[in-house]
Scaffold this active site. Sequence first.
Site, PDB file in Angstrom:
ATOM      1  N   LYS A  91       0.800  -1.194   0.074  1.00 47.00           N
ATOM      2  CA  LYS A  91      -0.005  -0.114  -0.009  1.00 47.00           C
ATOM      3  C   LYS A  91       0.859   1.358  -0.014  1.00 47.00           C
ATOM      4  O   LYS A  91       0.778   2.223  -0.644  1.00 47.00           O
ATOM      5  CB  LYS A  91      -1.054  -0.140   1.240  1.00 47.00           C
ATOM      6  CG  LYS A  91      -1.970  -1.111   1.139  1.00 47.00           C
ATOM      7  CD  LYS A  91      -2.924  -0.960   2.290  1.00 47.00           C
ATOM      8  CE  LYS A  91      -2.600  -1.599   3.636  1.00 47.00           C
ATOM      9  NZ  LYS A  91      -2.316  -2.858   3.696  1.00 47.00           N
TER      10      LYS A  91
ATOM     11  N   ARG B 213     -10.259  -0.829   8.691  1.00 45.49           N
ATOM     12  CA  ARG B 213      -9.652  -2.121   8.728  1.00 45.49           C
ATOM     13  C   ARG B 213     -10.853  -2.980   9.346  1.00 45.49           C
ATOM     14  O   ARG B 213     -10.524  -3.984   9.690  1.00 45.49           O
ATOM     15  CB  ARG B 213      -8.389  -1.913   9.595  1.00 45.49           C
ATOM     16  CG  ARG B 213      -7.210  -1.678   9.047  1.00 45.49           C
ATOM     17  CD  ARG B 213      -6.313  -2.838   9.167  1.00 45.49           C
ATOM     18  NE  ARG B 213      -4.682  -2.769   9.519  1.00 45.49           N
ATOM     19  CZ  ARG B 213      -3.699  -1.806   9.199  1.00 45.49           C
ATOM     20  NH1 ARG B 213      -4.088  -0.977   8.654  1.00 45.49           N
ATOM     21  NH2 ARG B 213      -2.710  -2.002   9.417  1.00 45.49           N
TER      22      ARG B 213
ATOM     23  N   ARG C 176      11.221  -5.387   4.760  1.00 42.14           N
ATOM     24  CA  ARG C 176      11.051  -4.180   4.566  1.00 42.14           C
ATOM     25  C   ARG C 176      11.815  -3.140   5.588  1.00 42.14           C
ATOM     26  O   ARG C 176      11.832  -3.546   6.856  1.00 42.14           O
ATOM     27  CB  ARG C 176       9.699  -3.873   4.314  1.00 42.14           C
ATOM     28  CG  ARG C 176       8.750  -3.686   5.576  1.00 42.14           C
ATOM     29  CD  ARG C 176       7.288  -3.119   5.140  1.00 42.14           C
ATOM     30  NE  ARG C 176       6.406  -3.553   6.466  1.00 42.14           N
ATOM     31  CZ  ARG C 176       5.152  -3.497   6.310  1.00 42.14           C
ATOM     32  NH1 ARG C 176       4.662  -3.146   5.248  1.00 42.14           N
ATOM     33  NH2 ARG C 176       4.412  -3.658   7.354  1.00 42.14           N
TER      34      ARG C 176
ATOM     35  N   ARG D  44      10.597  -2.815  11.242  1.00 50.07           N
ATOM     36  CA  ARG D  44       9.761  -2.324  12.146  1.00 50.07           C
ATOM     37  C   ARG D  44       9.436  -3.022  13.406  1.00 50.07           C
ATOM     38  O   ARG D  44       9.479  -4.123  13.214  1.00 50.07           O
ATOM     39  CB  ARG D  44       8.590  -2.004  11.390  1.00 50.07           C
ATOM     40  CG  ARG D  44       7.960  -0.767  10.917  1.00 50.07           C
ATOM     41  CD  ARG D  44       6.979  -0.665  10.124  1.00 50.07           C
ATOM     42  NE  ARG D  44       5.761  -1.193  10.526  1.00 50.07           N
ATOM     43  CZ  ARG D  44       4.473  -1.154   9.877  1.00 50.07           C
ATOM     44  NH1 ARG D  44       4.481  -0.735   8.751  1.00 50.07           N
ATOM     45  NH2 ARG D  44       3.379  -1.678  10.372  1.00 50.07           N
TER      46      ARG D  44
ATOM     47  N   ARG E 198      -1.315 -10.049  12.509  1.00 52.08           N
ATOM     48  CA  ARG E 198      -1.876  -9.127  11.916  1.00 52.08           C
ATOM     49  C   ARG E 198      -2.629  -9.527  10.557  1.00 52.08           C
ATOM     50  O   ARG E 198      -3.539  -9.111  10.211  1.00 52.08           O
ATOM     51  CB  ARG E 198      -0.724  -8.218  11.281  1.00 52.08           C
ATOM     52  CG  ARG E 198      -0.400  -7.042  12.397  1.00 52.08           C
ATOM     53  CD  ARG E 198       0.891  -6.687  12.255  1.00 52.08           C
ATOM     54  NE  ARG E 198       1.055  -5.810  11.435  1.00 52.08           N
ATOM     55  CZ  ARG E 198       2.290  -5.739  10.681  1.00 52.08           C
ATOM     56  NH1 ARG E 198       3.479  -6.666  11.131  1.00 52.08           N
ATOM     57  NH2 ARG E 198       2.493  -4.877   9.490  1.00 52.08           N
TER      58      ARG E 198
HETATM   59  P1  AMP Z   1       0.236  -0.407   9.506  1.00 48.92           P
HETATM   60  O1  AMP Z   1       1.477   0.355   9.402  1.00 48.92           O
HETATM   61  O2  AMP Z   1      -0.982   0.005   8.682  1.00 48.92           O
HETATM   62  O3  AMP Z   1       0.585  -2.065   9.256  1.00 48.92           O
HETATM   63  O4  AMP Z   1      -0.141  -0.494  11.027  1.00 48.92           O
HETATM   64  C1  AMP Z   1       0.306  -0.628  11.879  1.00 48.92           C
HETATM   65  C2  AMP Z   1      -0.264  -0.823  13.240  1.00 48.92           C
HETATM   66  O5  AMP Z   1      -0.990   0.500  13.545  1.00 48.92           O
HETATM   67  C3  AMP Z   1      -1.492  -1.842  13.116  1.00 48.92           C
HETATM   68  O6  AMP Z   1      -0.837  -3.129  13.555  1.00 48.92           O
HETATM   69  C4  AMP Z   1      -2.490  -1.411  14.280  1.00 48.92           C
HETATM   70  O7  AMP Z   1      -1.979  -1.852  15.277  1.00 48.92           O
HETATM   71  C5  AMP Z   1      -2.436  -0.115  13.991  1.00 48.92           C
HETATM   72  N1  AMP Z   1      -3.392   0.419  13.120  1.00 48.92           N
HETATM   73  C6  AMP Z   1      -3.261   1.084  11.694  1.00 48.92           C
HETATM   74  N2  AMP Z   1      -4.222   1.342  11.102  1.00 48.92           N
HETATM   75  C7  AMP Z   1      -5.218   0.866  11.750  1.00 48.92           C
HETATM   76  C8  AMP Z   1      -6.763   0.935  11.755  1.00 48.92           C
HETATM   77  N3  AMP Z   1      -7.316   1.352  10.439  1.00 48.92           N
HETATM   78  N4  AMP Z   1      -7.409   0.518  12.728  1.00 48.92           N
HETATM   79  C9  AMP Z   1      -6.876   0.017  14.006  1.00 48.92           C
HETATM   80  N5  AMP Z   1      -5.325  -0.147  14.164  1.00 48.92           N
HETATM   81  C10 AMP Z   1      -4.748   0.187  13.239  1.00 48.92           C
END
Ligand code: AMP
Length: 214
Positions: free
Chosen positions: A14, A91, A125, A160, A171
């Site tokens: 993304k 999400r 990554r 990360r 996840r």
């Molecule tokens: P990402 O970078 O999008 O993989 O997000 C990293 C972490 O942030 C996720 O594992 C969640 O803990 C939190 N997070 C990001 N976006 C959301 C969302 N829309 N709803 C809930 N938690 C989120």
Amino acid sequence: MKKLILFGPPGAGKGTFSSQIRKVLPDIIHISTGDIFRENLKNETPLGLKAKGYMDKGELVPDDVTIEMVRDRLTREDVKAEGFILDGFPRTISQAKALTNITEVDLLLLLEVPRDLIMKRILGRYACPNCNKLYNKYTLPPKVEGICDACGSEIKFEQRSDDNEETLKNRLDAYEKNAKPIIKYYKKMGILKKVNAENTLKFTEKDIKEILNI
Ligand code: AMP
């Protein structure tokens, strides 16, 4: 002016695809909820502290916290003028319904990638700490090892904190569970479009314009 959602599992690309879209729509505002949470965590803000426990475990931050954060971002003037790419939101189906009350959306792009490639992408990554340009140890290293292509800063492979196998499993499970009703919701709205995202870096500007209907 476009209002877009990028949807897909962690590692679908993304962030990378957002950068591609910005080559054809340079002023569009990229809103990544994960990035906003990480920024807040780094600065130890109240929002960051609320999100920390969930993020460390690879769980979703509660809807009320996340929705308010996105509402605040989407109602600012820059977004109203230039449009947005939502990356990592919605999400859950509650987030999708809340979003419908906040703003219209033109298109949801569903990025599809096989599982084994997802693992490789996520476990390899990393980003430049200075300019955030994305790299991958296996699939997308910098041209000169240890030097950022974009800003010339020194960089080294640093995962990360939530990009490990254990957290990744949570996840991916969370994604599987929540994705189905969200996909159904946007299909019914008639704005869902599937994109084969195995190799988005090969997309030309023409390919991207076609995908975005512009
Ligand atoms: P990402 O970078 O999008 O993989 O997000 C990293 C972490 O942030 C996720 O594992 C969640 O803990 C939190 N997070 C990001 N976006 C959301 C969302 N829309 N709803 C809930 N938690 C989120």
